[in-house]
Motif scaffolding. Structure first.
Motif, PDB file in Angstrom:
ATOM      1  N   THR A  70       0.821  -1.209   0.000  1.00 15.39           N
ATOM      2  CA  THR A  70       0.000   0.000   0.000  1.00 15.39           C
ATOM      3  C   THR A  70       0.855   1.259   0.000  1.00 15.39           C
ATOM      4  OG1 THR A  70      -1.710  -1.204   1.207  1.00 15.39           O
ATOM      5  CG2 THR A  70      -1.863   1.189   1.220  1.00 15.39           C
ATOM      6  N   SER A  71       1.893   1.277   0.836  1.00 18.24           N
ATOM      7  CA  SER A  71       2.752   2.469   0.885  1.00 18.24           C
ATOM      8  C   SER A  71       3.516   2.664  -0.425  1.00 18.24           C
ATOM      9  CB  SER A  71       3.705   2.398   2.072  1.00 18.24           C
ATOM     10  OG  SER A  71       4.561   1.282   1.947  1.00 18.24           O
ATOM     11  N   ILE A  72       3.938   1.581  -1.044  1.00 20.45           N
ATOM     12  CA  ILE A  72       4.626   1.695  -2.337  1.00 20.45           C
ATOM     13  C   ILE A  72       3.654   2.223  -3.388  1.00 20.45           C
ATOM     14  CG2 ILE A  72       5.642   0.336  -4.212  1.00 20.45           C
ATOM     15  CD1 ILE A  72       6.968  -1.384  -2.006  1.00 20.45           C
ATOM     16  N   ALA A  73       2.417   1.734  -3.381  1.00 18.93           N
ATOM     17  CA  ALA A  73       1.414   2.206  -4.340  1.00 18.93           C
ATOM     18  C   ALA A  73       1.139   3.696  -4.154  1.00 18.93           C
ATOM     19  CB  ALA A  73       0.125   1.408  -4.196  1.00 18.93           C
ATOM     20  N   ILE A  74       0.994   4.118  -2.918  1.00 19.91           N
ATOM     21  CA  ILE A  74       0.706   5.527  -2.634  1.00 19.91           C
ATOM     22  C   ILE A  74       1.866   6.416  -3.086  1.00 19.91           C
ATOM     23  CG2 ILE A  74       0.403   7.212  -0.758  1.00 19.91           C
ATOM     24  CD1 ILE A  74      -1.258   5.002   0.677  1.00 19.91           C
ATOM     25  N   THR A  75       3.093   6.010  -2.769  1.00 20.10           N
ATOM     26  CA  THR A  75       4.233   6.839  -3.166  1.00 20.10           C
ATOM     27  C   THR A  75       4.421   6.850  -4.681  1.00 20.10           C
ATOM     28  OG1 THR A  75       5.765   5.003  -2.763  1.00 20.10           O
ATOM     29  CG2 THR A  75       5.474   6.607  -0.974  1.00 20.10           C
ATOM     30  N   CYS A  76       4.214   5.727  -5.347  1.00 18.50           N
ATOM     31  CA  CYS A  76       4.329   5.694  -6.813  1.00 18.50           C
ATOM     32  C   CYS A  76       3.310   6.619  -7.461  1.00 18.50           C
ATOM     33  CB  CYS A  76       4.141   4.279  -7.353  1.00 18.50           C
ATOM     34  SG  CYS A  76       5.504   3.168  -7.055  1.00 18.50           S
ATOM     35  N   ILE A  77       2.066   6.503  -7.042  1.00 19.39           N
ATOM     36  CA  ILE A  77       0.997   7.310  -7.638  1.00 19.39           C
ATOM     37  C   ILE A  77       1.192   8.787  -7.337  1.00 19.39           C
ATOM     38  CG2 ILE A  77      -1.487   7.805  -7.537  1.00 19.39           C
ATOM     39  CD1 ILE A  77      -1.842   4.717  -7.107  1.00 19.39           C
ATOM     40  N   SER A  78       1.485   9.112  -6.072  1.00 22.32           N
ATOM     41  CA  SER A  78       1.617  10.532  -5.718  1.00 22.32           C
ATOM     42  C   SER A  78       2.838  11.175  -6.361  1.00 22.32           C
ATOM     43  CB  SER A  78       1.634  10.704  -4.200  1.00 22.32           C
ATOM     44  OG  SER A  78       2.712   9.997  -3.635  1.00 22.32           O
ATOM     45  N   LEU A  79       3.990  10.496  -6.365  1.00 18.94           N
ATOM     46  CA  LEU A  79       5.180  11.081  -6.990  1.00 18.94           C
ATOM     47  C   LEU A  79       5.025  11.178  -8.508  1.00 18.94           C
ATOM     48  CD1 LEU A  79       8.007   9.346  -4.919  1.00 18.94           C
ATOM     49  CD2 LEU A  79       7.366  11.762  -4.867  1.00 18.94           C
ATOM     50  N   SER A  80       4.437  10.169  -9.126  1.00 16.75           N
ATOM     51  CA  SER A  80       4.226  10.202 -10.573  1.00 16.75           C
ATOM     52  C   SER A  80       3.255  11.311 -10.957  1.00 16.75           C
ATOM     53  CB  SER A  80       3.703   8.858 -11.072  1.00 16.75           C
ATOM     54  OG  SER A  80       4.649   7.846 -10.853  1.00 16.75           O
ATOM     55  N   THR A  81       2.222  11.504 -10.162  1.00 11.42           N
ATOM     56  CA  THR A  81       1.258  12.568 -10.442  1.00 11.42           C
ATOM     57  C   THR A  81       1.890  13.939 -10.229  1.00 11.42           C
ATOM     58  OG1 THR A  81      -0.542  11.114  -9.744  1.00 11.42           O
ATOM     59  CG2 THR A  81      -1.018  13.471  -9.841  1.00 11.42           C
ATOM     60  N   TYR A  82       2.652  14.088  -9.178  1.00 10.84           N
ATOM     61  CA  TYR A  82       3.267  15.381  -8.871  1.00 10.84           C
ATOM     62  C   TYR A  82       4.306  15.770  -9.929  1.00 10.84           C
ATOM     63  CZ  TYR A  82       5.725  19.086  -6.413  1.00 10.84           C
ATOM     64  OH  TYR A  82       6.300  20.287  -6.087  1.00 10.84           O
TER      65      TYR A  82
END
Length: 184
Positions: A70-82
């Motif tokens: 879950t934490s990897i998914a959140i960081t991937c999505i948030s960093l990629s979006t940002y």
């Protein structure tokens, strides 16, 4: 590099949704899926073994892997979006391998405390830039040798596994060689 610059120019004229939709292709989805699958499954075995070494119950191991995923998914999505470029985060495979040998005789609460302390130290060194300054003074050959020393045990265990599961290991090796030759 030209593609990224072109993408950045196009980004100024498009919203994030339309920008991401343009890159939503089967090839991009397949590449992302393979990257995530290989990254997650290659280290998941090590994390599972490290948790077992620390004396974790099956429920604790499941929640540990769920929290990591879950934490990897959140960081991937948030960093990629940002940053508007694909960014894949994950855990450290050598770190997970080191945990297996380090957690022998350590209780689960002690291991969790050590993880929290290590996370705080990681954040502090990342924010202050101390790690970047220190790593410039360590020769690359030394860091490569340290990684090899940690991972050699797992590489040599393939021969132990071949004694009991020869056909499985042979099939994996043949599939790898064919794939390497067919899809360079």
């Amino acid at each position: 590099m030209k593609i990224m610059l072109k993408s950045r120019r196009n980004l100024q004229n498009k919203s994030l949704g339309s920008f991401m939709f343009n890159y939503f292709s089967f090839a991009n989805m397949a590449a992302g899926f393979v990257a995530v699958m290989v990254g997650f499954t290659s280290s998941a075995v090590l994390v599972f073994q490290a948790a077992t070494t620390a004396g974790a119950s099956p429920a604790e191991i499941s929640s540990w892997l769920f929290a990591l995923g879950t934490s990897i998914a959140i960081t991937c999505i948030s960093l990629s979006t940002y940053y508007r470029v694909p960014i894949l985060t994950g855990w450290s495979t050598p770190g997970a391998a080191l945990l297996i040998t380090s957690l022998t005789g350590v209780s689960m609460p002690e291991a969790i405390g050590a993880f929290i302390f290590a996370a705080l130290l990681s954040v502090i060194t990342g924010v202050t830039g101390v790690f970047e300054k220190a790593i410039k003074h360590i020769p690359r050959a030394l860091t490569s040798a340290m990684l090899a020393g940690i991972l050699i045990h797992f590489g040599l265990n393939i021969f132990v596994a071949m004694q009991q599961q020869f056909f499985l290991i042979a099939a994996m090796l043949i599939t790898y060689l064919i794939g390497k030759r067919t899809f360079p």
